[in-house]
Design a protein around this motif. Structure first.
Motif, mmCIF file in Angstrom:
data_model
loop_
_atom_site.group_PDB
_atom_site.id
_atom_site.type_symbol
_atom_site.label_atom_id
_atom_site.label_comp_id
_atom_site.label_asym_id
_atom_site.label_seq_id
_atom_site.Cartn_x
_atom_site.Cartn_y
_atom_site.Cartn_z
ATOM 1 N N PHE A 112 0.819 -1.216 0.000
ATOM 2 C CA PHE A 112 0.000 0.000 0.000
ATOM 3 C C PHE A 112 0.855 1.269 0.000
ATOM 4 O O PHE A 112 0.343 2.363 -0.255
ATOM 5 N N THR A 113 2.146 1.108 0.274
ATOM 6 C CA THR A 113 3.067 2.242 0.284
ATOM 7 C C THR A 113 4.411 1.791 -0.298
ATOM 8 O O THR A 113 4.733 0.590 -0.291
ATOM 9 N N PRO A 114 5.248 2.741 -0.760
ATOM 10 C CA PRO A 114 6.578 2.364 -1.245
ATOM 11 C C PRO A 114 7.411 1.646 -0.178
ATOM 12 O O PRO A 114 8.181 0.737 -0.498
ATOM 13 N N ALA A 115 7.266 2.047 1.077
ATOM 14 C CA ALA A 115 8.046 1.401 2.133
ATOM 15 C C ALA A 115 7.755 -0.092 2.212
ATOM 16 O O ALA A 115 8.651 -0.907 2.476
ATOM 17 N N LYS A 116 6.505 -0.470 1.967
ATOM 18 C CA LYS A 116 6.131 -1.880 2.018
ATOM 19 C C LYS A 116 6.825 -2.688 0.928
ATOM 20 O O LYS A 116 7.074 -3.885 1.078
ATOM 21 N N LEU A 117 7.185 -2.015 -0.162
ATOM 22 C CA LEU A 117 7.877 -2.706 -1.246
ATOM 23 C C LEU A 117 9.225 -3.254 -0.781
ATOM 24 O O LEU A 117 9.638 -4.347 -1.193
ATOM 25 N N TYR A 118 9.915 -2.492 0.064
ATOM 26 C CA TYR A 118 11.211 -2.955 0.558
ATOM 27 C C TYR A 118 11.049 -4.195 1.440
ATOM 28 O O TYR A 118 11.867 -5.122 1.381
ATOM 29 N N ASP A 119 9.997 -4.225 2.236
ATOM 30 C CA ASP A 119 9.733 -5.405 3.063
ATOM 31 C C ASP A 119 9.472 -6.623 2.183
ATOM 32 O O ASP A 119 9.987 -7.722 2.438
ATOM 33 N N ALA A 120 8.654 -6.426 1.144
ATOM 34 C CA ALA A 120 8.330 -7.536 0.258
ATOM 35 C C ALA A 120 9.574 -8.023 -0.483
ATOM 36 O O ALA A 120 9.804 -9.229 -0.615
ATOM 37 N N LEU A 121 10.384 -7.081 -0.965
ATOM 38 C CA LEU A 121 11.608 -7.462 -1.665
ATOM 39 C C LEU A 121 12.502 -8.307 -0.776
ATOM 40 O O LEU A 121 13.052 -9.328 -1.208
ATOM 41 N N SER A 122 12.632 -7.904 0.479
ATOM 42 C CA SER A 122 13.446 -8.664 1.423
ATOM 43 C C SER A 122 12.857 -10.053 1.667
ATOM 44 O O SER A 122 13.575 -11.060 1.681
ATOM 45 N N ASP A 123 11.534 -10.117 1.842
ATOM 46 C CA ASP A 123 10.878 -11.401 2.097
ATOM 47 C C ASP A 123 11.034 -12.361 0.931
ATOM 48 O O ASP A 123 11.085 -13.581 1.117
ATOM 49 N N PHE A 124 11.102 -11.816 -0.298
ATOM 50 C CA PHE A 124 11.202 -12.661 -1.482
ATOM 51 C C PHE A 124 12.640 -12.845 -1.963
ATOM 52 O O PHE A 124 12.875 -13.219 -3.109
ATOM 53 N N GLY A 125 13.600 -12.560 -1.075
ATOM 54 C CA GLY A 125 14.994 -12.845 -1.402
ATOM 55 C C GLY A 125 15.619 -11.900 -2.396
ATOM 56 O O GLY A 125 16.447 -12.315 -3.225
ATOM 57 N N ASP A 126 15.253 -10.613 -2.323
ATOM 58 C CA ASP A 126 15.799 -9.575 -3.199
ATOM 59 C C ASP A 126 15.505 -9.812 -4.671
ATOM 60 O O ASP A 126 16.252 -9.354 -5.558
ATOM 61 N N LEU A 127 14.434 -10.528 -4.954
ATOM 62 C CA LEU A 127 14.011 -10.743 -6.331
ATOM 63 C C LEU A 127 12.493 -10.888 -6.346
ATOM 64 O O LEU A 127 11.946 -11.817 -5.749
ATOM 65 N N CYS A 128 11.814 -9.948 -6.987
ATOM 66 C CA CYS A 128 10.354 -10.000 -7.002
ATOM 67 C C CYS A 128 9.815 -9.290 -8.233
ATOM 68 O O CYS A 128 10.565 -8.667 -8.997
ATOM 69 N N VAL A 129 8.521 -9.386 -8.429
ATOM 70 C CA VAL A 129 7.842 -8.745 -9.558
ATOM 71 C C VAL A 129 6.765 -7.822 -9.005
ATOM 72 O O VAL A 129 5.980 -8.226 -8.136
ATOM 73 N N ILE A 130 6.742 -6.586 -9.490
ATOM 74 C CA ILE A 130 5.720 -5.617 -9.089
ATOM 75 C C ILE A 130 4.718 -5.481 -10.227
ATOM 76 O O ILE A 130 5.104 -5.308 -11.385
ATOM 77 N N LYS A 131 3.431 -5.559 -9.869
ATOM 78 C CA LYS A 131 2.380 -5.450 -10.875
ATOM 79 C C LYS A 131 1.353 -4.410 -10.440
ATOM 80 O O LYS A 131 0.883 -4.446 -9.297
ATOM 81 N N PRO A 132 0.974 -3.501 -11.330
ATOM 82 C CA PRO A 132 -0.149 -2.617 -11.004
ATOM 83 C C PRO A 132 -1.422 -3.437 -10.902
ATOM 84 O O PRO A 132 -1.528 -4.518 -11.490
ATOM 85 N N ALA A 133 -2.379 -2.924 -10.151
ATOM 86 C CA ALA A 133 -3.624 -3.682 -9.969
ATOM 87 C C ALA A 133 -4.305 -3.948 -11.298
ATOM 88 O O ALA A 133 -4.840 -5.033 -11.533
ATOM 89 N N THR A 134 -4.305 -2.958 -12.194
ATOM 90 C CA THR A 134 -4.952 -3.120 -13.490
ATOM 91 C C THR A 134 -3.958 -2.804 -14.598
ATOM 92 O O THR A 134 -3.367 -1.726 -14.622
#
Length: 297
Positions: A112-134
């Motif tokens: 829901f915020t840019p800060a949350k992206l860093y948490d997700a990136l860390s949780d996924f081992g510094d490799l992830c995919v970001i997708k807009p809702a639509t």
């Protein structure tokens, strides 16, 4: 009844796919009234809807959903349903619904915020995919390969979206899927065709980005996943995009498209998708008319 052999075809423009569908419907004796995005819908005024069914093939996801909702409120049966389109056109909704119903998919988080992206990136081992809702055709989807990459993505986004109106976004683990994904075309309840979309040049394996098509058999695992998807979304016309996760050795659902294109692919895999859609429309009209006769008898 006027609507026994007539349908409304809602489109942005008549592409090759829709022209093929119209040709097959005409051979089946079904009259097609084309309704462009710029045209009024036949709603309001009361009475029985003048068409037995509305087939939704709008390119705009927003138009597809809004026009379907109006048609359903006016008493039309639509393909696909407003519920299915609402789920399929929002990647976040889709992920939540699939998780609720046990559909295999990549692990995900909703940021829901840019800060949350860093948490997700860390949780996924510094490799992830970001997708807009639509989004469609792979637009706006980005692979993050570490904190520096994410820093650059956020900085670029803030220049055009300083108030973060594009959030929330979906963050998925990156699946080791090889150089391909799998598109399965579903009509009604049945998966009718499957093919790999292969690209050695781009990790996004969309055909319009240059991916090549390789037909494959629909095995038991793929058929079972498609059956589960239809149980969740309802009968309809879908393009299910699957990965074979080589890390977990299983198929997972990347996403489901509610308006699958097939003009290029069917010439390779040989399955006449337009014919199957026309036959399914005929079957749906037959069911509706049977119900109407029963109700009024």
């Amino acid at each position: 009844m006027e609507n026994q052999s007539a349908i409304l075809l809602c489109v942005t423009k008549l592409r090759e796919e829709e022209q093929l569908i119209v040709e097959h419907l005409s051979r089946l004796g079904i009259r097609v009234q084309v309704n462009l995005d710029s045209m009024d819908l036949p709603v309001g005024g009361g009475g029985v809807p003048p068409y037995g069914l509305a087939l939704i093939r709008c390119l705009s996801q927003k138009n597809a959903l809004s026009r379907t909702q109006l048609l359903e409120l006016a008493g039309y049966e639509t393909l696909n349903s407003a519920k299915a389109i609402a789920i399929c056109t929002n990647k976040i909704h889709q992920a939540i619904v699939f998780e609720k119903h046990g559909i295999p998919q990549p692990r995900y988080q909703v940021a829901f915020t840019p800060a949350k992206l860093y948490d997700a990136l860390s949780d996924f081992g510094d490799l992830c995919v970001i997708k807009p809702a639509t989004s469609s055709w792979g637009r706006g989807i980005a692979r993050m390969t570490g904190k520096e990459c994410l820093d650059g993505w956020i900085a670029a986004r803030e220049s055009v979206d300083p108030s973060h109106q594009s959030f929330p976004v979906l963050v998925q683990e990156y699946v080791e899927k090889g150089d391909y994904d799998i598109r399965v075309v579903i009509v009604g309840r049945k998966p009718i065709a499957a093919f790999r979309r292969v690209s050695a040049e781009n990790w996004k394996t969309n055909t319009h980005l240059g991916a090549e098509i390789e037909p494959i058999e629909i095995n038991g695992e793929i058929a079972a996943i498609c059956g589960d998807l239809v149980d969740v979304l309802g009968e309809g016309i879908y393009g299910a995009d699957l990965f074979f996760d080589y890390g977990q050795l299983r198929y997972v659902v990347c996403e489901v498209n509610q308006n699958p294109e097939f003009a290029k692919s069917w010439k390779v895999h040989g399955v006449d998708v337009a014919y199957h859609i026309a036959e399914y429309v005929k079957e749906k009209i037959g069911r509706t008319n049977k119900v109407n006769v029963t109700v009024h008898s």
